[in-house]
Design an enzyme around this catalytic site. Sequence first.
Site, PDB file in Angstrom:
ATOM      1  N   ASP A 231       1.676   1.612  -2.536  1.00  0.00           N
ATOM      2  CA  ASP A 231       0.463   1.727  -1.723  1.00  0.00           C
ATOM      3  C   ASP A 231      -0.176   0.348  -1.631  1.00  0.00           C
ATOM      4  OD1 ASP A 231      -2.007   2.209  -0.614  1.00  0.00           O
ATOM      5  OD2 ASP A 231      -2.703   3.568  -2.191  1.00  0.00           O
ATOM      6  N   HIS A 250      -4.071  -4.879  11.984  1.00  0.00           N
ATOM      7  CA  HIS A 250      -4.752  -4.284  13.150  1.00  0.00           C
ATOM      8  C   HIS A 250      -4.922  -2.776  13.014  1.00  0.00           C
ATOM      9  CE1 HIS A 250      -1.286  -2.890  16.049  1.00  0.00           C
ATOM     10  NE2 HIS A 250      -1.018  -2.554  14.804  1.00  0.00           N
TER      11      HIS A 250
END
Length: 343
Positions: A231, A250
């Site tokens: 993660d 983004h």
Amino acid sequence: MEEKTGPSERELANRLLGIVNASWMTQAVSVAARLGIADLLEAGPRTSSDLASACGCNPGALHQLLRALCALGICVQRERDLFEITPMGRLLGSNARYSVRSWAIYWGGAAWEVWARLQESVRTGDSVRSKITGAEGFEHLEKDPEAARIFNQGMVEMTRLIAADVARAYDFAGKRVVDVGGGYGELLATILETWPDARGVLFDMPHAISEARARFEARGLSGRCELVTGDFFASVPEGGDVYLLKSVIHDWNDERAKQILLCCRRAMSAQARLLLVERVMPERLEPTPEHQAIARSDLNMLVALAARERTFGEFEALLRAAGFDRVRLLPAGAFSLIEASPS
């Protein structure tokens, strides 16, 4: 009296209608991809009735779809009921080098449902996709293997179009490249093929890494690349020379993006470099194909993730807030490379 210049109001109305009505193209191509039309026509022309039997469709309705694909340059109608695939149409095939089949399926399917609620995101600033899936970010893909397969393969197809440009735009010689959030590893694999003395670490969620293993083996790269699940909000692998993030930042708002960058910063030595591969939002958009691609991606980030594309100044401020400096912009075709060093 001066003569009027430029298009008339009626001409502008027709131009605007072309934009408004363009959704039919997305759906026609997406349905063709799902039905496997390009694969069915790979060996040569076939009649619409023959194709209908092969893909389980109504013959008359499929004939209508094939005619529409002819209008888009996907097929050619040789006789009244005989259709042939075009060179562009072959790119909807499963085996084409630059296939966009999975992206077409995704864009006309899962993404379509999300985009239908764009107004909701514009009013609230929230992600519509999280409301539909009941999960934040990409967590829904861990629970839906088929959705994960289509999405990740779509990312492979989009990345493949720019991977060679990125690999040639930066010096990866002898580097250990940690690809953070790299999906199936298309970009990292291309870098390793371009730079034979480079080594890699592909880091992503289990749904991506499980498929990536066979792909690196098939390309003869498994001995030069480690595959690691995890993660990136918690930690990323240490010991890299280059920390590569393509179309990752983004996906997230500033707070979450900063978390990812801070994790990278903690894992990096003073000599390591961060390398973002992103579209860079111009200060002002114009009606050009390049700017339209950025605008599409920007709105896609909004509806899917409550995120956005950023200007170079916004990237620079975000990077400095996360402990980076010496930020520089490098061209790499349709995308840009943003390099930063630990402060």
